[in-house]
Design an enzyme around this catalytic site. Sequence first.
Site, mmCIF file in Angstrom:
data_model
loop_
_atom_site.group_PDB
_atom_site.id
_atom_site.type_symbol
_atom_site.label_atom_id
_atom_site.label_comp_id
_atom_site.label_asym_id
_atom_site.label_seq_id
_atom_site.Cartn_x
_atom_site.Cartn_y
_atom_site.Cartn_z
ATOM 1 N N LYS A 1 0.930 -1.275 -0.332
ATOM 2 C CA LYS A 1 -0.598 0.463 0.229
ATOM 3 C C LYS A 1 0.414 1.268 -0.721
ATOM 4 O O LYS A 1 2.070 1.376 0.310
ATOM 5 C CB LYS A 1 -0.642 -0.015 1.086
ATOM 6 C CG LYS A 1 -0.020 -0.065 2.361
ATOM 7 C CD LYS A 1 0.454 1.466 3.119
ATOM 8 C CE LYS A 1 1.208 1.332 4.482
ATOM 9 N NZ LYS A 1 1.411 2.087 4.953
ATOM 10 N N ASP B 1 -2.421 -1.348 10.637
ATOM 11 C CA ASP B 1 -2.970 -1.766 8.789
ATOM 12 C C ASP B 1 -3.981 -2.670 8.537
ATOM 13 O O ASP B 1 -3.977 -2.875 7.327
ATOM 14 C CB ASP B 1 -1.919 -1.284 8.098
ATOM 15 C CG ASP B 1 -1.164 0.073 8.036
ATOM 16 O OD1 ASP B 1 -1.669 1.024 8.741
ATOM 17 O OD2 ASP B 1 -0.158 0.093 7.265
#
Length: 297
Positions: free
Chosen positions: A13, A138
């Site tokens: 990401k 996350d």
Amino acid sequence: MPAQFILVTAPAKVNLYLGVHPGKGEDGYHRVDTVMSTIDLSDTLAIAPSDELVVRMVPEADFPMEENSAYKAAVAMGEAFDRDPAFTILIDKHIPVRAGLGGPSTDAAATIMGICHYWGIDPTDPRIDAVARSIGADVAFFLYGPPAYLSGRGDVMEELYRPLTGTAVALVKPKTGGVSAADAYRVFDEAPLEPAPLEPMLEAMRDHRETDIFAQVANNLAPAACALSPEISDVLAWIRQQPDVRVAEVAGSGSCVFAVCNTQMAAERIALAALNDHHWWAQAAKMEKSGPFIAVG
């Protein structure tokens, strides 16, 4: 005949927005707002039933198996569902560690989804979100796929957005070393900075206005990362001078820098120049909509 194993892709990401709020709450954590998008750089996990839980990495990790996020995720799944997480998990690593690209978190999410597949558990079961958040901030994001805004510790899903599919990204990081999130937050606390305004980014994401989205890219943890690894500043200054770069920023807590580029050719050219001229680690990638993707072996 049942499958011998499954393969699960675990995408990296980038943080289009990262806003760490100064000061810690009663839980000892900072309040964090973040907007993230997955990219097509990914690890691959091979998961198969076994006599006991075993986690291995290629290349081999320099830390005990029990400290691996995938191992912790499997144990947490076993505790949440009162089952023995007896799996062999082999992680083919492509996402660099201590880079701010979410490698450990995405591996944990892929493990959770793989075990859901084997145990016949609905991934939307609220216990799954609780397991994910117990592993790291996350992890919950990686269970979904589209770009998203998360609050809390960066682990509370608030909004999902249309993917920025195909957007070209160049990833560049110093060849040696890295930055741990814990160290970045420690340095941040020594000289905390207020986060950039959040609402303009959220409005741009809701309306899918790409020009405005990339105009609002921000990360107030970046100076802490650069203080810990000054070469990050060199990478950031260099990449911002390259042609066809729309915006560049530090990824998460570092040490990787990402540049949103006008074309995939530009991203590949930047990655090649970073490798050949500076001997940095570099990779061209694209933004995409991708949570863990399961293929049956």
